[in-house]
Scaffold this active site. Structure first.
Site, PDB file in Angstrom:
ATOM      1  N   ALA A  73       0.810  -1.219   0.000  1.00  0.00           N
ATOM      2  CA  ALA A  73       0.000   0.000   0.000  1.00  0.00           C
ATOM      3  C   ALA A  73       0.843   1.269   0.000  1.00  0.00           C
ATOM      4  O   ALA A  73       0.389   2.300  -0.491  1.00  0.00           O
ATOM      5  CB  ALA A  73      -0.944  -0.007   1.192  1.00  0.00           C
ATOM      6  N   THR A  74       2.033   1.207   0.540  1.00  0.00           N
ATOM      7  CA  THR A  74       2.879   2.404   0.494  1.00  0.00           C
ATOM      8  C   THR A  74       3.114   2.779  -0.968  1.00  0.00           C
ATOM      9  O   THR A  74       2.982   3.939  -1.367  1.00  0.00           O
ATOM     10  CB  THR A  74       4.210   2.158   1.220  1.00  0.00           C
ATOM     11  OG1 THR A  74       3.917   1.887   2.593  1.00  0.00           O
ATOM     12  CG2 THR A  74       5.132   3.362   1.139  1.00  0.00           C
ATOM     13  N   ASN A 153      -5.994   3.423  10.801  1.00  0.00           N
ATOM     14  CA  ASN A 153      -5.190   2.330  11.347  1.00  0.00           C
ATOM     15  C   ASN A 153      -5.011   2.411  12.856  1.00  0.00           C
ATOM     16  O   ASN A 153      -4.812   1.398  13.510  1.00  0.00           O
ATOM     17  CB  ASN A 153      -3.815   2.280  10.663  1.00  0.00           C
ATOM     18  CG  ASN A 153      -3.193   3.636  10.484  1.00  0.00           C
ATOM     19  OD1 ASN A 153      -3.809   4.566   9.965  1.00  0.00           O
ATOM     20  ND2 ASN A 153      -1.959   3.775  10.924  1.00  0.00           N
ATOM     21  N   GLN A 181      -6.951  -0.677   5.823  1.00  0.00           N
ATOM     22  CA  GLN A 181      -7.472  -1.302   7.046  1.00  0.00           C
ATOM     23  C   GLN A 181      -8.918  -1.764   6.877  1.00  0.00           C
ATOM     24  O   GLN A 181      -9.416  -2.522   7.705  1.00  0.00           O
ATOM     25  CB  GLN A 181      -7.389  -0.315   8.220  1.00  0.00           C
ATOM     26  CG  GLN A 181      -5.973   0.114   8.557  1.00  0.00           C
ATOM     27  CD  GLN A 181      -5.159  -0.973   9.261  1.00  0.00           C
ATOM     28  OE1 GLN A 181      -5.701  -1.957   9.761  1.00  0.00           O
ATOM     29  NE2 GLN A 181      -3.851  -0.790   9.295  1.00  0.00           N
ATOM     30  N   SER A 201      -3.550  -3.657   0.699  1.00  0.00           N
ATOM     31  CA  SER A 201      -2.309  -4.364   1.004  1.00  0.00           C
ATOM     32  C   SER A 201      -2.615  -5.762   1.548  1.00  0.00           C
ATOM     33  O   SER A 201      -3.403  -5.899   2.493  1.00  0.00           O
ATOM     34  CB  SER A 201      -1.532  -3.572   2.049  1.00  0.00           C
ATOM     35  OG  SER A 201      -0.322  -4.202   2.345  1.00  0.00           O
ATOM     36  N   ALA A 202      -1.978  -6.799   0.970  1.00  0.00           N
ATOM     37  CA  ALA A 202      -2.307  -8.187   1.323  1.00  0.00           C
ATOM     38  C   ALA A 202      -2.036  -8.519   2.789  1.00  0.00           C
ATOM     39  O   ALA A 202      -2.800  -9.244   3.420  1.00  0.00           O
ATOM     40  CB  ALA A 202      -1.523  -9.149   0.430  1.00  0.00           C
ATOM     41  N   HIS A 203      -0.952  -7.962   3.349  1.00  0.00           N
ATOM     42  CA  HIS A 203      -0.569  -8.422   4.701  1.00  0.00           C
ATOM     43  C   HIS A 203      -1.485  -7.908   5.803  1.00  0.00           C
ATOM     44  O   HIS A 203      -1.362  -8.322   6.950  1.00  0.00           O
ATOM     45  CB  HIS A 203       0.899  -8.103   5.002  1.00  0.00           C
ATOM     46  CG  HIS A 203       1.208  -6.674   5.352  1.00  0.00           C
ATOM     47  ND1 HIS A 203       1.317  -6.245   6.650  1.00  0.00           N
ATOM     48  CD2 HIS A 203       1.448  -5.592   4.583  1.00  0.00           C
ATOM     49  CE1 HIS A 203       1.635  -4.946   6.655  1.00  0.00           C
ATOM     50  NE2 HIS A 203       1.707  -4.530   5.412  1.00  0.00           N
ATOM     51  N   THR A 242       8.802  -7.113 -13.122  1.00  0.00           N
ATOM     52  CA  THR A 242       8.316  -8.497 -13.162  1.00  0.00           C
ATOM     53  C   THR A 242       7.366  -8.737 -12.006  1.00  0.00           C
ATOM     54  O   THR A 242       7.664  -8.394 -10.861  1.00  0.00           O
ATOM     55  CB  THR A 242       9.513  -9.464 -13.070  1.00  0.00           C
ATOM     56  OG1 THR A 242      10.329  -9.234 -14.204  1.00  0.00           O
ATOM     57  CG2 THR A 242       9.054 -10.918 -13.040  1.00  0.00           C
ATOM     58  N   CYS A 327       7.678   5.759  22.042  1.00  0.00           N
ATOM     59  CA  CYS A 327       8.684   4.700  22.009  1.00  0.00           C
ATOM     60  C   CYS A 327       8.257   3.499  21.178  1.00  0.00           C
ATOM     61  O   CYS A 327       9.061   2.616  20.923  1.00  0.00           O
ATOM     62  CB  CYS A 327       9.094   4.285  23.409  1.00  0.00           C
ATOM     63  SG  CYS A 327       7.745   3.895  24.486  1.00  0.00           S
TER      64      CYS A 327
HETATM   65  C1  LIG Z   1      -3.718   2.931   6.531  1.00  0.00           C
HETATM   66  C2  LIG Z   1      -2.446   2.352   6.006  1.00  0.00           C
HETATM   67  N1  LIG Z   1      -1.956   2.772   4.828  1.00  0.00           N
HETATM   68  C3  LIG Z   1      -0.829   2.274   4.307  1.00  0.00           C
HETATM   69  C4  LIG Z   1      -0.090   1.316   4.969  1.00  0.00           C
HETATM   70  C5  LIG Z   1       1.170   0.810   4.347  1.00  0.00           C
HETATM   71  O1  LIG Z   1       0.968  -0.450   3.793  1.00  0.00           O
HETATM   72  P1  LIG Z   1       2.175  -1.392   3.346  1.00  0.00           P
HETATM   73  O2  LIG Z   1       2.708  -1.975   4.606  1.00  0.00           O
HETATM   74  O3  LIG Z   1       1.570  -2.414   2.455  1.00  0.00           O
HETATM   75  O4  LIG Z   1       3.169  -0.548   2.638  1.00  0.00           O
HETATM   76  C6  LIG Z   1      -0.555   0.848   6.201  1.00  0.00           C
HETATM   77  C7  LIG Z   1       0.210  -0.153   6.971  1.00  0.00           C
HETATM   78  O5  LIG Z   1       0.905   0.171   7.900  1.00  0.00           O
HETATM   79  C8  LIG Z   1      -1.749   1.377   6.732  1.00  0.00           C
HETATM   80  O6  LIG Z   1      -2.237   0.982   7.906  1.00  0.00           O
HETATM   81  S1  FES Z   2       5.748   6.072  26.607  1.00  0.00           S
HETATM   82 FE1  FES Z   2       6.172   8.096  26.111  1.00  0.00          FE
HETATM   83  S2  FES Z   2       7.963   7.944  24.987  1.00  0.00           S
HETATM   84 FE2  FES Z   2       7.623   5.917  25.587  1.00  0.00          FE
END
Ligand SMILES: Cc1ncc(COP(=O)(O)O)c(C=O)c1O
Ligand code: FES
EC number: 2.8.1.7
Length: 403
Positions: A73-74, A153, A181, A201-203, A242, A327
């Site tokens: 998806a990116t 997401n 999502q 996105s498949a994953h 490909t 974090c």
């Molecule tokens: C809303 C949304 N867009 C795009 C992406 C990116 O997808 P991909 O991991 O397939 O590049 C994600 C995944 O983190 C997502 O949650």
């Molecule tokens: S919980 Fe705030 S930086 Fe980790």
């Protein structure tokens, strides 16, 4: 180390064994290049790809010719946004999106700005939904694209896609949605919803990582994007390279399974999610982030006030979840999505995203409830802020000394 319970299905999902089974022959016996037109090895691979194209198209109500396979998806988001900008920049240079989009959309938009485009990043309401009047006020004759995600997401909020696309079309703009999502989790239909471009996105729906698709409308209107990857002219010239045949076959199978199981699965998951949410919001000063009516069935994002974020993540090591804290993100910033809903840094820090999935069991949810309740209660028992709150001191009115 104990393996934690996996409740981070918005980050990625485990692959369904049925998907793996469908993919295996395409690594070994059916290894051909789908672009090899002059021998059966190529034909067999191409058949696999064609079938997957139908499976993916069917899941979103598209025709197979409208599916462009990508690396995820990116890439799809980048191809859609940069590709539309380059293709239509004579018509106008303005793009509208929202502040709660995924970075793949936001950063592609930043790139467009560097290329001389103008981008409006609309705020969202406190519940995460886009205000349609705000969108309409931002439309201009130069607006070529409106890009609003289907389901968020982090908080799972589902935008009013049909209404948003209608506004985009009223002003002559195309409508694109990052539906990563939502696809496979809730019914998505490009015609019903008025979608011109859609990233998936498949994953995220039990398929393999590193493969996705961009839906590009062919009729009413016929949409074009400028390729971002030049080469052999694959995918109707919009995405050379490909084809990842096993990945694409896996994407197709994952799409088919979601189509078959989505309805019952959505019911099961929303019941489990509600159980989790109800059990955790019994705790005082806990808040669900985002609109709870327009929300993906498997997501709950909950903030626990007066709980220190780092401590919470440490105490929940038995659960694999995401938090709004800095974090757990690559950018070292607290969640910009939660902050755009008006949450303070502190509250964003103490927010947890629970993402349930196809392989989540009721026992796991029960365990997650126990772990979270214990963690929140213990941390609060150690917290001077909690003590002050319980004594009735208005913490927001205190002016803390600066060091
Ligand atoms: C809303 C949304 N867009 C795009 C992406 C990116 O997808 P991909 O991991 O397939 O590049 C994600 C995944 O983190 C997502 O949650
Ligand atoms: S919980 Fe705030 S930086 Fe980790």
């Amino acid at each position: 180390m104990n393996i934690p319970i996996y409740l981070d299905n918005n980050a990625t999902t485990p692959m369904d064994p049925r998907v793996l089974e469908a993919m295996i022959p395409y690594f070994t016996t059916k290894f051909g290049n789908a672009a090899s037109r002059n021998h059966p090895f190529g034909w067999v691979a191409e058949e696999g790809v064609d079938y997957a194209r139908e499976q993916v198209a069917k899941l979103i109500g598209a025709s197979e010719k409208e599916i462009i396979f990508t690396s995820g998806a990116t890439e799809s988001d980048n191809l859609a946004i940069k590709g539309v900008f380059e293709m239509y920049k004579e018509k106008g240079n303005h793009i509208i999106t929202t502040v709660t989009e995924h970075k793949a959309v936001l950063d592609a938009c930043k790139h467009v700005e560097k290329m001389g485009g103008r981008v409006t990043y609309l705020p969202v309401k406190e519940d995460g939904l886009l205000d349609l009047a705000v969108l309409e006020a931002a439309m201009t004759p130069e607006t070529i694209l409106v890009s609003v995600m289907y389901g968020n997401n982090e908080i799972g909020v589902i935008q009013p896609i049909k209404e948003i696309s209608a506004i985009a079309h009223k002003y002559g703009a195309l409508f694109m949605t990052d539906a990563v999502q939502a696809v496979g989790k809730i019914p998505v239909d490009v015609n019903r919803d008025g979608i011109d471009l859609l990233a998936l996105s498949a994953h995220k729906f039990y398929g393999p990582k590193g493969v996705g698709a961009l839906y590009v409308r062919r009729k009413g209107p016929r949409v074009k994007v400028t390729a971002q990857m030049d080469g052999g002219g694959h995918e109707r010239g919009m995405r050379s390279g490909t084809l990842n045949v096993p990945g694409i076959v896996g994407l197709g199978k994952a799409a088919e399974l979601c189509g078959l199981e989505m309805e019952s699965e959505a019911k099961r998951l929303s019941a489990l999610r509600d159980k989790l949410q109800n059990a955790l919001t019994v705790l005082e000063e806990s808040y669900v982030n985002g609109n709870v009516e327009h929300r993906l069935p498997h997501v709950a994002n909950i903030s626990f006030k007066y709980v220190e974020g780092e401590g919470l993540m440490m105490a929940m090591k038995d659960l694999a979840v995401s938090s709004g804290s800095a974090c757990t993100s690559a950018s070292l910033e607290p969640s910009y999505v939660l902050k755009s809903l008006g949450l303070s840094d502190d509250l964003a820090h103490s927010s947890i995203r629970f993402g349930l999935g196809r392989f989540t069991t009721e026992e796991e949810v029960d365990y997650a409830i126990e772990v979270t309740k214990t963690a929140v209660t213990n941390l609060r028992n150690m917290s001077p802020l909690w003590e002050m709150f319980k004594e009735g001191i208005d913490l927001d009115s205190i002016e803390w000394a600066e060091h």
